[in-house]
Design a protein around this motif. Structure first.
Motif, PDB file in Angstrom:
ATOM      1  N   VAL A 180     -41.143  48.154 -11.904  1.00  0.00           N
ATOM      2  CA  VAL A 180     -39.815  48.394 -12.471  1.00  0.00           C
ATOM      3  C   VAL A 180     -38.801  47.404 -11.911  1.00  0.00           C
ATOM      4  O   VAL A 180     -38.719  47.198 -10.695  1.00  0.00           O
ATOM      5  N   ASP A 181     -38.034  46.780 -12.791  1.00  0.00           N
ATOM      6  CA  ASP A 181     -36.963  45.859 -12.415  1.00  0.00           C
ATOM      7  C   ASP A 181     -35.638  46.469 -12.862  1.00  0.00           C
ATOM      8  O   ASP A 181     -35.416  46.643 -14.075  1.00  0.00           O
ATOM      9  N   PRO A 182     -34.731  46.816 -11.932  1.00  0.00           N
ATOM     10  CA  PRO A 182     -33.452  47.452 -12.307  1.00  0.00           C
ATOM     11  C   PRO A 182     -32.651  46.664 -13.326  1.00  0.00           C
ATOM     12  O   PRO A 182     -31.872  47.254 -14.099  1.00  0.00           O
ATOM     13  N   ASP A 183     -32.814  45.337 -13.373  1.00  0.00           N
ATOM     14  CA  ASP A 183     -32.043  44.521 -14.311  1.00  0.00           C
ATOM     15  C   ASP A 183     -32.422  44.804 -15.765  1.00  0.00           C
ATOM     16  O   ASP A 183     -31.649  44.478 -16.683  1.00  0.00           O
ATOM     17  N   ASN A 184     -33.603  45.372 -15.976  1.00  0.00           N
ATOM     18  CA  ASN A 184     -34.043  45.651 -17.346  1.00  0.00           C
ATOM     19  C   ASN A 184     -33.340  46.844 -17.978  1.00  0.00           C
ATOM     20  O   ASN A 184     -33.337  46.990 -19.207  1.00  0.00           O
ATOM     21  N   PHE A 185     -32.744  47.712 -17.168  1.00  0.00           N
ATOM     22  CA  PHE A 185     -32.169  48.950 -17.702  1.00  0.00           C
ATOM     23  C   PHE A 185     -30.929  48.710 -18.554  1.00  0.00           C
ATOM     24  O   PHE A 185     -30.661  49.452 -19.489  1.00  0.00           O
ATOM     25  N   GLY A 186     -30.142  47.704 -18.249  1.00  0.00           N
ATOM     26  CA  GLY A 186     -28.916  47.455 -19.007  1.00  0.00           C
ATOM     27  C   GLY A 186     -27.842  48.471 -18.678  1.00  0.00           C
ATOM     28  O   GLY A 186     -27.900  49.177 -17.661  1.00  0.00           O
ATOM     29  N   ALA A 187     -26.834  48.576 -19.553  1.00  0.00           N
ATOM     30  CA  ALA A 187     -25.719  49.514 -19.340  1.00  0.00           C
ATOM     31  C   ALA A 187     -26.238  50.943 -19.340  1.00  0.00           C
ATOM     32  O   ALA A 187     -27.080  51.310 -20.168  1.00  0.00           O
ATOM     33  N   PHE A 188     -25.722  51.761 -18.421  1.00  0.00           N
ATOM     34  CA  PHE A 188     -26.201  53.134 -18.303  1.00  0.00           C
ATOM     35  C   PHE A 188     -25.989  53.909 -19.595  1.00  0.00           C
ATOM     36  O   PHE A 188     -26.882  54.618 -20.063  1.00  0.00           O
ATOM     37  N   ASN A 189     -24.817  53.781 -20.202  1.00  0.00           N
ATOM     38  CA  ASN A 189     -24.535  54.424 -21.489  1.00  0.00           C
ATOM     39  C   ASN A 189     -24.258  53.323 -22.502  1.00  0.00           C
ATOM     40  O   ASN A 189     -23.122  52.899 -22.704  1.00  0.00           O
ATOM     41  N   GLY A 248     -43.576  57.921 -17.503  1.00  0.00           N
ATOM     42  CA  GLY A 248     -43.956  56.837 -18.405  1.00  0.00           C
ATOM     43  C   GLY A 248     -42.755  56.201 -19.084  1.00  0.00           C
ATOM     44  O   GLY A 248     -42.662  54.970 -19.190  1.00  0.00           O
ATOM     45  N   THR A 249     -41.813  57.021 -19.557  1.00  0.00           N
ATOM     46  CA  THR A 249     -40.610  56.486 -20.203  1.00  0.00           C
ATOM     47  C   THR A 249     -39.761  55.701 -19.213  1.00  0.00           C
ATOM     48  O   THR A 249     -39.209  54.645 -19.542  1.00  0.00           O
ATOM     49  N   LEU A 250     -39.640  56.199 -17.994  1.00  0.00           N
ATOM     50  CA  LEU A 250     -38.913  55.485 -16.950  1.00  0.00           C
ATOM     51  C   LEU A 250     -39.530  54.103 -16.709  1.00  0.00           C
ATOM     52  O   LEU A 250     -38.816  53.096 -16.580  1.00  0.00           O
ATOM     53  N   ALA A 251     -40.856  54.045 -16.662  1.00  0.00           N
ATOM     54  CA  ALA A 251     -41.542  52.776 -16.419  1.00  0.00           C
ATOM     55  C   ALA A 251     -41.300  51.779 -17.551  1.00  0.00           C
ATOM     56  O   ALA A 251     -41.092  50.586 -17.305  1.00  0.00           O
ATOM     57  N   VAL A 252     -41.313  52.242 -18.795  1.00  0.00           N
ATOM     58  CA  VAL A 252     -41.069  51.341 -19.923  1.00  0.00           C
ATOM     59  C   VAL A 252     -39.648  50.803 -19.881  1.00  0.00           C
ATOM     60  O   VAL A 252     -39.404  49.610 -20.085  1.00  0.00           O
ATOM     61  N   PHE A 253     -38.679  51.673 -19.601  1.00  0.00           N
ATOM     62  CA  PHE A 253     -37.289  51.234 -19.504  1.00  0.00           C
ATOM     63  C   PHE A 253     -37.119  50.176 -18.411  1.00  0.00           C
ATOM     64  O   PHE A 253     -36.271  49.281 -18.532  1.00  0.00           O
ATOM     65  N   GLY A 254     -37.921  50.286 -17.357  1.00  0.00           N
ATOM     66  CA  GLY A 254     -37.772  49.379 -16.230  1.00  0.00           C
ATOM     67  C   GLY A 254     -38.605  48.119 -16.301  1.00  0.00           C
ATOM     68  O   GLY A 254     -38.428  47.204 -15.480  1.00  0.00           O
ATOM     69  N   THR A 255     -39.524  48.046 -17.265  1.00  0.00           N
ATOM     70  CA  THR A 255     -40.383  46.853 -17.367  1.00  0.00           C
ATOM     71  C   THR A 255     -40.143  46.047 -18.637  1.00  0.00           C
ATOM     72  O   THR A 255     -40.675  44.953 -18.780  1.00  0.00           O
ATOM     73  N   VAL A 256     -39.364  46.572 -19.562  1.00  0.00           N
ATOM     74  CA  VAL A 256     -38.995  45.864 -20.792  1.00  0.00           C
ATOM     75  C   VAL A 256     -37.478  45.753 -20.834  1.00  0.00           C
ATOM     76  O   VAL A 256     -36.782  46.763 -20.646  1.00  0.00           O
ATOM     77  N   SER A 257     -36.961  44.565 -21.069  1.00  0.00           N
ATOM     78  CA  SER A 257     -35.501  44.392 -21.091  1.00  0.00           C
ATOM     79  C   SER A 257     -34.883  45.228 -22.205  1.00  0.00           C
ATOM     80  O   SER A 257     -35.525  45.495 -23.232  1.00  0.00           O
ATOM     81  N   HIS A 258     -33.629  45.618 -22.000  1.00  0.00           N
ATOM     82  CA  HIS A 258     -32.965  46.483 -22.973  1.00  0.00           C
ATOM     83  C   HIS A 258     -32.890  45.821 -24.347  1.00  0.00           C
ATOM     84  O   HIS A 258     -33.113  46.470 -25.379  1.00  0.00           O
ATOM     85  N   GLY A 259     -32.600  44.532 -24.385  1.00  0.00           N
ATOM     86  CA  GLY A 259     -32.519  43.834 -25.665  1.00  0.00           C
ATOM     87  C   GLY A 259     -33.841  43.803 -26.393  1.00  0.00           C
ATOM     88  O   GLY A 259     -33.898  43.974 -27.617  1.00  0.00           O
ATOM     89  N   GLU A 260     -34.913  43.585 -25.661  1.00  0.00           N
ATOM     90  CA  GLU A 260     -36.246  43.565 -26.265  1.00  0.00           C
ATOM     91  C   GLU A 260     -36.652  44.945 -26.744  1.00  0.00           C
ATOM     92  O   GLU A 260     -37.286  45.102 -27.805  1.00  0.00           O
TER      93      GLU A 260
END
Length: 488
Positions: A180-189, A248-260
């Motif tokens: 997980v990379d925190p930068d992938n999460f993007g804006a919280f809301n 699992g959802t947390l992991a996807v959010f953290g491994t795929v960039s928000h834009g992608e």
């Protein structure tokens, strides 16, 4: 009054499902391709949707506890339909059966649409609409064919697919968290609106992932020792899915960039590729997601037929749904009719909407929440009317709290579905009214006025209700209410 009947002289379907197969049905019905597409559907709201997922998980567990308690007292097929009919009368039972039936076949359309996204990892990579529709229709009719071969084959198929579908989810829920990379999460809301509004809207979508937790109660008459096995399969199956879903959802959010993630049609595949590098890991996840989708459609196709089958035996659904085929105990009409409707809504949605998955998901959630709400109300009714004499204070307080939470969660889910979804949902629900009128057209014949000058029927004389087919029917209860059957 209700007219309880059976389409044949048989005692009913055989109880062919043990605890493992019943648990597999619950988990397999909950985990389909919906969860594999869910991160993309939640991406417009950002990581705040994970908060919504936690809230939905707590609500789903409250519902699972409620269904478990109800199934102990009434271990009969029909689930929400039976609980509503026995507590609030046959019209409420009909509305619940009608609403749940819509949920089942519309939900199958949503699962098929999500399934297409993973099939197209290998074929139709250009996403041509007519090919996508053809793939979706194939995904709908393969499980229908399996169901038509009999309940034993359906159960065995479910056990096999559930093992395969857990592989990618377990991978993402365990090893995936290490990448997980925190930068992938993007804006919280990311929605730009209020936090509460974002949580409500995301929660309505997330609830789709838990539809099917009531699966064991719907097919209870096909389960061995239902009073014991149905509650266990319901609660434990929901718990297992909850853990896998959240991590699992947390992991996807953290491994795929928000834009992608916003544009991804196969987010778990993208996550696996980002973790492992190359495409082989993503391809393996896509294969597992394809198997998962077929397994979920297999289970939901069974539910599409079982709910109307239970209602039809009581004269509250067209009689064709209650007919079983040969020695396979298969309700052929229910399977075929539901798959045809799922096929039609799939074709319609592909030609009318861009966000096909989300649109169908919200409709399925709304029509599912109505039976959930009635079931929670039925549990609360029993606790307040009968529970005080049967349970100690601690058990009464615990069960009442769970039922209230389940009711509150159901109301919240309806509110979060959005005005347009509520409009369409109410419309399709009210389409059941003409069906109910037609089914009851022969009831209470003795109460109708006779020719002028004839004596009025004795109001004290018991009636002999007629089934929709005109046959004399067995009266299981008085004044349209069935007694609650307790299994203490």
């Amino acid at each position: 009054m209700s007219s309880t009947k059976r389409s044949s002289g048989r005692a009913g379907p055989s109880a062919a499902l043990g605890l493992p197969a019943t648990s597999a049905l619950v988990i397999g019905s909950i985990i389909g391709t919906g969860v594999f597409a869910l991160p993309s559907a939640l991406a417009p709201y950002g990581p705040i949707s994970l908060v919504a997922f936690v809230v939905v998980t707590l609500g789903a567990l409250a519902l699972a506890g409620t269904f478990g308690a109800l199934s102990k007292r009434t271990p009969a097929s029909g689930g929400p339909y039976v609980y509503a009919r026995e507590t609030f009368g046959e019209f409420a039972g009909f509305l619940n059966a009608w609403s749940y039936w819509i949920t089942a076949w519309a939900g199958n359309a949503a699962i098929a649409v999500a399934w297409v996204g993973y099939v197209e990892v290998f074929v139709n990579t250009g996403h041509r609409t007519w090919i996508s529709v053809l793939i979706a229709l194939t995904g709908l009719w393969i499980p229908a064919a399996v169901n038509l071969t009999g309940v034993r084959n359906t159960g065995a198929f479910q056990v096999v697919t559930i093992v395969l579908k857990f592989v990618p989810l377990l991978f993402m829920a365990t090893l995936g968290l290490l990448f997980v990379d925190p930068d992938n999460f993007g804006a919280f809301n990311a929605s730009g609106g209020s936090a509460l509004g974002a949580i409500s809207a995301a929660g309505a979508i997330a609830l789709f992932s838990y539809l099917g937790l009531e699966a064991a109660s719907v097919v209870a008459s096909r389960v061995r020792e239902p009073a014991r096995n149905v509650p266990r399969a319901t609660v434990y199956g929901t718990l297992a899915c909850a853990v896998i879903y959240l991590l699992g959802t947390l992991a996807v959010f953290g491994t795929v960039s928000h834009g992608e993630l916003l544009t991804s049609s196969a987010p778990f595949t993208d996550a696996a590729n980002n973790i492992m590098g190359g495409t082989w890991a993503g391809d393996a996840v896509a294969v597992a997601a394809i198997v998962s989708g077929i397994g979920a459609l297999n289970g939901w196709t069974m539910l599409c037929a079982e709910m109307p089958y239970a209602a039809a035996r009581d004269g509250l659904f067209p009689a064709a749904f209650a007919r079983l085929r040969g020695d396979k105990d298969v309700p052929v009409f229910g399977i075929v009719a539901s798959t045809v409707l799922a096929s039609l809504i799939t074709v319609f949605s592909y030609t009318r909407f861009d966000d096909v998955f989300t649109r169908i998901v919200l409709l399925s959630v709304l029509t599912a929440v109505i039976p959930y709400l009635f079931s929670a109300a039925a549990q609360l009714y029993w606790l307040l009317v009968h529970g005080r004499a049967r349970l100690d204070r601690r058990a009464l307080a615990r069960d009442a709290t769970v039922a209230v939470l389940a009711m509150g969660f159901s109301y919240w889910s309806i509110q979060g579905s959005g005005y347009q979804t509520v409009y369409y949902g109410l419309f399709v629900l009210l389409l059941g009214l003409p069906v109910y009128v037609w089914l009851k057209r022969d009831d209470d014949v003795s109460a109708r006025p006779g020719p002028a000058g004839s004596a009025a029927p004795d109001a004290r004389a018991p009636e002999t209700p007629q089934s929709p087919s005109g046959r004399r029917a067995v009266i299981p209860r008085s004044r349209g209410r069935a007694p609650l059957r307790h299994h203490d």
